[in-house]
Every structure is written in C-alpha cells, then in structure tokens.
Design an enzyme around this catalytic site. Structure first.
Site, PDB file in Angstrom:
ATOM      1  N   LYS A 184       0.818  -1.214   0.000  1.00 31.32           N
ATOM      2  CA  LYS A 184       0.000   0.000   0.000  1.00 31.32           C
ATOM      3  C   LYS A 184       0.857   1.272   0.000  1.00 31.32           C
ATOM      4  O   LYS A 184       2.064   1.232   0.201  1.00 31.32           O
ATOM      5  CB  LYS A 184      -0.959  -0.016   1.197  1.00 31.32           C
ATOM      6  N   ARG A 236      -2.641  -9.831   5.954  1.00 31.81           N
ATOM      7  CA  ARG A 236      -3.205 -10.049   4.610  1.00 31.81           C
ATOM      8  C   ARG A 236      -2.182  -9.548   3.599  1.00 31.81           C
ATOM      9  O   ARG A 236      -1.873  -8.357   3.553  1.00 31.81           O
ATOM     10  CB  ARG A 236      -4.529  -9.293   4.490  1.00 31.81           C
TER      11      ARG A 236
END
Length: 274
Positions: A222, A256
């Site tokens: 991210k 995750r």
C-alpha cells in the site's frame, strides 16, 4: 491451547496467520488483474497454499482508491466459481465483499470468513451472515473507495477508529452473533493519511485490548509502504514484509499479503527469535 474459531477451522493463537490475497478483478491496484481468469486464479491460489498461506481471501471487486463499484451479478460471476473450486483445498477461504447478496451466496458455498470493508453496515448484511459459523472481519473505512482518500481528517484517528469498531461489535453481538467470530481491521489506506496509518499500526495492541477482538492487518504494497520507502507498487516487497512484521509485533493475528512465501519465511524467523 487457545484457538480462534474460523468457520470450519480452529487456528492456534500462538502464531500469526498469513492470508493470501486472491484478486479476481481486472482492475486491482497491485497485480493489475493478471489473475482475473479462473484458471490463472486457481493456479495462483495453489501456489499460495504451497507457499504456506493459512487463508485465501477472494475478492471480486477492487477497493483501491477511486475504484468504481462492480455490479452484483459481475461480482458473483467472478467470485463463486473460485469459491467452489477452492473450498476443499484444505485451507480456510475468505471472501472480501460488502454486498449482502454476495455474503449470502458465499456462506451457502461454505466459506470460512466474510471480510467486509464496510463493517457489515449495508442493509441485510448482518442477516446474511448471522446464522452461519464463519468468521467476520469488521473494517473501518472513511466514506467509500471513490472518495475515501480525498483529504481524510480526524481529531484523534486511533480513538475514532476504535470507537467505530466498538460500535460495530456492539451491533453485531446485539444481533446474536458470537463475539468469538469477530475480527477487526483498522483499514490501512481506507480514508487515512500516511500519518494516520502508522498511528493505527502502532496502536494495534491497544485496540485489541480495548475491544477484546483479534486484529487483521492489511498493508501489503500500500501507499503507506511507498511513502516510507519511496518505491512504486511493484518494488514494495521488502517494505511490505517489514510492515507485516511490524503489524504482528503490534498485535496482529492475521496479516493479509500478496507475497505469501516471503512473508511466511519472515514470520518463521521472527517467531523463532521472539
């Protein structure tokens, strides 16, 4: 030994679990939809299982910043064949959706977790999952994927995100859902600045202690990784592993990730030295 009940599975609490991301989307921010075709997605899932993934998280709609919504029938067309193909693979299956109709079909197909970026706020979402035994991950998101990164503001991001999650936990348990089924996700990148994201990352143990629910952390590749490393998406492997280890150090029980093999190895070494 204490365990997390997780649909058909009971996972030990003694180590962090690795959730592999399986995008059945043509517009995912990270892998660019290369696994959109069913055969490729199944092949990728099988590789993640060999690499040590405990859970596979199937998503049929991109939630990257600015992503447009996907029609219900299209999401079902992407997700259901993968669930049916993988539900007997020996690992837990999660479905990443905020649509109650997709939740309902996924539960009927036998998934082990519903992972909802919208925190089960859509009308009918709680009813869709209430009577199942699957785990439920409640995530915090400011606004929606189209608008969430447009100058997000908080007075106290940790306090406000924790309060939101506490409210959702209260609503779900009041509906008769066992608290042992619940997980929380602070929603890194979902309506947060870089500073917000790292404040939440550092507050992981505090949130778990306050809410009494285990934490799932999704920060793989991210922008919060890119902001610190200065690297584009395709060069964020090392930063993402660092983020996963930091998340576990701060109390996450599930990470995750896109890069399963590397994360599994890093966690094994971290655990051995812990």
């Amino acid at each position: 030994m204490p365990q997390h009940k997780f649909g058909r599975f009971n996972f030990p609490t003694s180590r962090a679990l690795v959730m592999g991301i399986l995008n059945a989307t043509p517009d995912s921010f990270s892998d660019g939809g290369q696994f959109a075709a069913l055969d490729y997605a199944i092949t990728h899932a099988e590789q993640m299982i060999r690499d040590g993934a405990d859970i596979l998280d199937i998503g049929g709609e991109s939630s990257r910043p600015g992503a447009p919504p996907v029609p219900l029938e299209e999401e079902l067309r992407r997700v259901l064949p993968l669930i049916f193909a993988l539900r007997d693979c020996g690992q837990a299956i999660s479905v990443d959706t905020y649509k109650p109709e997709v939740m309902r079909e996924a539960v009927l197909a036998g998934v082990d977790m519903i992972n909802d970026i919208n925190g089960f706020r859509a009308p009918g979402a709680i009813e869709a999952v209430k009577d199942s035994d699957c785990a439920l991950c409640v995530m915090h998101m400011l606004n929606n994927p189209t608008t969430m990164q447009a100058q997000p503001e908080y007075n106290d991001v940790v306090r406000e995100v924790t309060a939101f999650l506490a409210e959702r936990i209260a609503v779900l348990t009041a509906a008769g859902i066992d608290k042992e089924r619940l997980w929380i996700d602070p929603g890194f990148g979902f309506g947060k600045t870089v500073e917000h994201n790292y404040a939440l990352l550092k507050a992981g143990r505090q949130m778990v202690a306050e809410l009494g629910v285990p934490l799932l952390a999704g920060l793989s590749r991210k922008s919060m990784i890119g902001a610190v490393t200065g690297k584009p998406v395709e060069q964020r492997l090392a930063g993402s592993i660092g983020g996963a280890l930091a998340a576990v150090a701060h109390g996450a029980q599930i990470v995750r990730v896109h890069d399963v093999a590397e994360t599994v190895d890093a966690l094994k070494v971290w655990q051995a030295a812990h």
